[in-house]
Design a protein around this motif. Structure first.
Motif, PDB file in Angstrom:
ATOM      1  N   PRO B 284       0.830  -1.201   0.000  1.00 36.36           N
ATOM      2  CA  PRO B 284       0.000   0.000   0.000  1.00 36.36           C
ATOM      3  C   PRO B 284       0.867   1.254   0.000  1.00 36.36           C
ATOM      4  O   PRO B 284       1.856   1.349   0.706  1.00 36.36           O
ATOM      5  N   GLN B 285       0.479   2.187  -0.835  1.00 37.96           N
ATOM      6  CA  GLN B 285       1.242   3.429  -0.938  1.00 37.96           C
ATOM      7  C   GLN B 285       0.738   4.442   0.080  1.00 37.96           C
ATOM      8  O   GLN B 285       1.130   5.587   0.073  1.00 37.96           O
ATOM      9  N   GLY B 286      -0.157   4.027   0.947  1.00 39.23           N
ATOM     10  CA  GLY B 286      -0.877   4.957   1.805  1.00 39.23           C
ATOM     11  C   GLY B 286      -0.051   5.556   2.912  1.00 39.23           C
ATOM     12  O   GLY B 286       1.151   5.350   3.015  1.00 39.23           O
ATOM     13  N   PHE B 287      -0.716   6.311   3.734  1.00 36.09           N
ATOM     14  CA  PHE B 287      -0.079   6.975   4.858  1.00 36.09           C
ATOM     15  C   PHE B 287      -0.648   6.426   6.151  1.00 36.09           C
ATOM     16  O   PHE B 287      -1.756   5.909   6.188  1.00 36.09           O
ATOM     17  N   ILE B 288       0.138   6.540   7.188  1.00 30.86           N
ATOM     18  CA  ILE B 288      -0.326   6.084   8.485  1.00 30.86           C
ATOM     19  C   ILE B 288      -0.453   7.299   9.388  1.00 30.86           C
ATOM     20  O   ILE B 288       0.476   8.095   9.501  1.00 30.86           O
ATOM     21  N   ARG B 289      -1.607   7.441   9.987  1.00 30.51           N
ATOM     22  CA  ARG B 289      -1.826   8.584  10.851  1.00 30.51           C
ATOM     23  C   ARG B 289      -1.576   8.158  12.286  1.00 30.51           C
ATOM     24  O   ARG B 289      -2.182   7.211  12.790  1.00 30.51           O
ATOM     25  N   PHE B 290      -0.636   8.839  12.913  1.00 31.61           N
ATOM     26  CA  PHE B 290      -0.356   8.574  14.325  1.00 31.61           C
ATOM     27  C   PHE B 290      -0.959   9.686  15.173  1.00 31.61           C
ATOM     28  O   PHE B 290      -1.422  10.703  14.631  1.00 31.61           O
ATOM     29  N   ASP B 291      -0.917   9.520  16.466  1.00 31.72           N
ATOM     30  CA  ASP B 291      -1.357  10.594  17.353  1.00 31.72           C
ATOM     31  C   ASP B 291      -0.523  11.846  17.133  1.00 31.72           C
ATOM     32  O   ASP B 291      -0.991  12.960  17.318  1.00 31.72           O
ATOM     33  N   THR B 292       0.713  11.648  16.753  1.00 32.30           N
ATOM     34  CA  THR B 292       1.650  12.767  16.721  1.00 32.30           C
ATOM     35  C   THR B 292       2.194  13.068  15.335  1.00 32.30           C
ATOM     36  O   THR B 292       3.271  13.651  15.202  1.00 32.30           O
ATOM     37  N   GLY B 293       1.501  12.658  14.294  1.00 30.56           N
ATOM     38  CA  GLY B 293       1.983  12.995  12.967  1.00 30.56           C
ATOM     39  C   GLY B 293       1.549  11.973  11.923  1.00 30.56           C
ATOM     40  O   GLY B 293       0.840  11.019  12.224  1.00 30.56           O
ATOM     41  N   ILE B 294       1.981  12.205  10.699  1.00 28.40           N
ATOM     42  CA  ILE B 294       1.615  11.313   9.602  1.00 28.40           C
ATOM     43  C   ILE B 294       2.890  10.884   8.889  1.00 28.40           C
ATOM     44  O   ILE B 294       3.774  11.710   8.624  1.00 28.40           O
ATOM     45  N   LEU B 295       2.992   9.614   8.570  1.00 29.66           N
ATOM     46  CA  LEU B 295       4.139   9.118   7.815  1.00 29.66           C
ATOM     47  C   LEU B 295       3.637   8.248   6.678  1.00 29.66           C
ATOM     48  O   LEU B 295       2.600   7.595   6.812  1.00 29.66           O
ATOM     49  N   SER B 296       4.379   8.256   5.572  1.00 32.09           N
ATOM     50  CA  SER B 296       4.040   7.293   4.535  1.00 32.09           C
ATOM     51  C   SER B 296       4.610   5.945   4.972  1.00 32.09           C
ATOM     52  O   SER B 296       5.529   5.892   5.801  1.00 32.09           O
ATOM     53  N   VAL B 297       4.085   4.882   4.381  1.00 29.94           N
ATOM     54  CA  VAL B 297       4.574   3.551   4.725  1.00 29.94           C
ATOM     55  C   VAL B 297       6.066   3.470   4.434  1.00 29.94           C
ATOM     56  O   VAL B 297       6.839   2.928   5.207  1.00 29.94           O
ATOM     57  N   GLN B 298       6.457   4.072   3.301  1.00 29.79           N
ATOM     58  CA  GLN B 298       7.871   4.026   2.925  1.00 29.79           C
ATOM     59  C   GLN B 298       8.742   4.758   3.955  1.00 29.79           C
ATOM     60  O   GLN B 298       9.771   4.250   4.381  1.00 29.79           O
ATOM     61  N   GLN B 299       8.270   5.935   4.359  1.00 28.04           N
ATOM     62  CA  GLN B 299       9.027   6.688   5.361  1.00 28.04           C
ATOM     63  C   GLN B 299       9.169   5.882   6.643  1.00 28.04           C
ATOM     64  O   GLN B 299      10.248   5.778   7.227  1.00 28.04           O
ATOM     65  N   LEU B 300       8.062   5.309   7.061  1.00 29.29           N
ATOM     66  CA  LEU B 300       8.077   4.550   8.304  1.00 29.29           C
ATOM     67  C   LEU B 300       9.077   3.398   8.221  1.00 29.29           C
ATOM     68  O   LEU B 300       9.894   3.176   9.111  1.00 29.29           O
ATOM     69  N   GLU B 301       9.007   2.693   7.098  1.00 31.76           N
ATOM     70  CA  GLU B 301       9.892   1.539   6.946  1.00 31.76           C
ATOM     71  C   GLU B 301      11.363   1.979   6.964  1.00 31.76           C
ATOM     72  O   GLU B 301      12.208   1.355   7.601  1.00 31.76           O
ATOM     73  N   LEU B 302      11.661   3.067   6.260  1.00 32.91           N
ATOM     74  CA  LEU B 302      13.035   3.555   6.216  1.00 32.91           C
ATOM     75  C   LEU B 302      13.499   4.004   7.603  1.00 32.91           C
ATOM     76  O   LEU B 302      14.639   3.761   7.991  1.00 32.91           O
ATOM     77  N   ILE B 303      12.607   4.631   8.326  1.00 34.01           N
ATOM     78  CA  ILE B 303      12.964   5.071   9.678  1.00 34.01           C
ATOM     79  C   ILE B 303      13.337   3.860  10.540  1.00 34.01           C
ATOM     80  O   ILE B 303      14.375   3.830  11.192  1.00 34.01           O
ATOM     81  N   MET B 304      12.483   2.875  10.478  1.00 37.30           N
ATOM     82  CA  MET B 304      12.730   1.684  11.292  1.00 37.30           C
ATOM     83  C   MET B 304      14.077   1.056  10.937  1.00 37.30           C
ATOM     84  O   MET B 304      14.799   0.589  11.810  1.00 37.30           O
TER      85      MET B 304
END
Lengths: 75, 419
Positions: B284-304
């Motif tokens: 999924p190319q979507g975004f994930i909404r957190f309590d404290t911000g929004i990240l794309s799936v790709q961003q999240l994965e790269l961060i991890m």
């Protein structure tokens, strides 16, 4: 009346045909075969011939033990 | 987003279909049609055919169609005339596991090297050592054992890549037992190394330790090749082997490596020539909404994956759900562990520790537990955290592993940028 066994039949087949084979194998030192799941899985691939080779058990001992229980082993 | 196809089943149904056509052709021959007439139809309908298929077909002609054996034999020469060209044109190796790069081929390749190492080098050096326990021979033995320690990679691939699939097919007993024996062998090699590096003249002890290693390693090779691998070949699909082959290099190889990547010959299926890297390429190319911000799936994965720690998460049912995939993972993890229970990802000997920890987390007795171990130049800090929702309900456990040697080595302060 003696029952015959083949060295190259799977242990699973041998034991399914005659559950007594399991006891004899345990007596001979094939301990793993009694572990859970072994008979259903490895036992389908394993043959008496392979077991003897693996455990380095003397073939004559195997034959005699089986004979004592009324089984003849074919080679 | 195509799910991987179970080639074994596709293959089986295709074979039956081919056999039906073959049977029809033979029956036509039997009914008096000319060789030339059926030959064209055969080529058009079937293409190439294996010898095994012909014999299977001849067998079913006899048993199902009631054509007497003598009749089938009489037809044999005709079969040959028809099939000749096509049989000879088949050059496909009959067994995929004999192709370089197939995980079974690699396991066996390694086993040949392992055998050479223990049955020739180690055996020879052990005999020399028995005669004279001088420093030179001790050094040789240490060298052999050092090489043999590499067997860890062979075992790890078996345990972490192959066993999960066998477990998927309900095979637990043999894999657990074998894992225990593997650990025994690892321990024995390390023990013998320790004995030799601090050699105190206990010659007989060392010799019998070495003999035990040689015996156990040989038995393991036998068990793998006569039981485990045939059993696995019987159960796993081609796609599963492909995945194992793909993930193998992340663990590494022992004394020998596959000479090339294994590309199985596929049924000519348009668009399916290449297996996607993962089953969910169209992530999924979507975004994930957190309590404290929004990240794309790709961003999240790269961060991890950029965090200088290894993360592994298991859910409330102890099933491994995720691990981060940083550049230098401390403990190898492969995609095969995803979806397995954590109990099946640890050597049987240490499972009770895992169980106890999870029990404490689940019961709320503990929220975290730390371990630290020194492995060579790494000082590894392993932390486990119980993950709970706002209501305090247990939702899983996070494993957090970090090499803190560089951090522990820090001194003084640094307030300016490096050049």
């Amino acid at each position: 009346m003696n029952k015959t066994l083949s060295l190259n039949e799977s242990i699973f087949d041998l034991v399914s045909r005659d559950p007594e084979v399991m006891d004899i194998m345990l007596e001979l030192g094939f301990r793993d075969i009694a572990k859970p799941g072994m008979l259903q899985t490895a036992g389908r691939i394993m043959t008496l011939a392979k077991g003897i080779k693996l455990k380095k058990i003397d073939i004559d001992t195997v034959k005699q033990t089986f004979l004592r229980h009324g089984f003849i082993i074919q080679e | 987003m195509s799910e991987l196809i179970n080639n074994r089943e596709v293959h089986a149904s295709e074979q039956t279909h081919r056999q039906n056509i073959l049977k029809e052709i033979i029956k036509e021959l039997h009914a008096g049609k000319s060789v030339e007439e059926v030959k064209a139809r055969f080529e058009e309908a079937v293409g190439d055919v294996t010898v095994a298929e012909i014999s299977a077909m001849e067998h079913s002609l006899m048993t199902e169609e009631g054509i007497p054996a003598s009749e089938v034999q009489r037809l044999c020469s005709v079969h040959t005339a028809i099939f000749k060209g096509s049989i000879e044109e088949i050059h496909r190796p009959s067994k995929p596991e004999e192709q370089p790069g197939h995980p079974v081929h690699t396991f066996k390749l390694e086993n040949r090297e392992i055998e050479k190492l223990v049955n020739f080098r180690l055996e020879l050096h052990k005999d020399k050592f028995r005669k004279s326990d001088n420093e030179a021979i001790i050094f040789k033995l240490l060298e052999d054992l050092g090489l043999l320690l590499d067997i860890d990679k062979h075992f790890s691939r078996k345990e972490n890549l192959l066993f999960p699939y066998l477990e998927k097919y309900g095979i637990y007993g043999p894999t657990q037992v074998m894992w225990g024996v593997d650990d025994g062998i690892r321990g024995m090699i390390k023990e013998a190394k320790a004995q030799l590096s601090g050699y105190t003249g206990n010659r007989d002890e060392v010799v019998s330790a070495l003999e035990l290693i040689i015996k156990e390693v040989n038995e393991m090779v036998f068990k793998e090749e006569n039981i485990l691998l045939p059993m696995a070949l019987d159960k796993l699909t081609e796609d599963e082997w492909v995945r194992i082959a793909r993930e193998s290099s992340s663990i590494g190889f022992c004394l020998a490596a596959p000479e090339k990547e294994w590309v199985p010959e596929r049924n000519p299926e348009p668009g399916n020539a290449e297996v996607p890297e993962t089953a969910d390429t169209g992530a999924p190319q979507g975004f994930i909404r957190f309590d404290t911000g929004i990240l794309s799936v790709q961003q999240l994965e790269l961060i991890m994956n950029h965090l200088p720690v290894d993360l592994t998460f298991i859910d409330e049912n102890d099933v491994v759900r995720y691990f981060s995939h940083g550049k230098e993972r401390i403990f190898a993890r492969t995609k095969a562990v995803i979806g397995r229970t954590v109990q099946n990802c640890h050597p049987p000997q240490s499972v009770h520790v895992v169980e106890k920890l999870l029990e404490d987390f689940k019961s709320g007795r503990k929220d975290a537990e730390d371990f630290w171990i020194q492995i060579k130049d790494k000082f590894i800090y392993i932390r486990y955290f119980a993950i709970r929702d706002k209501a305090g309900r247990y939702l899983g456990t996070l494993e957090f592993t970090q090499n803190i040697a560089p951090i522990r080595a820090l001194e003084g302060q640094k307030r300016i940028l490096s050049e």
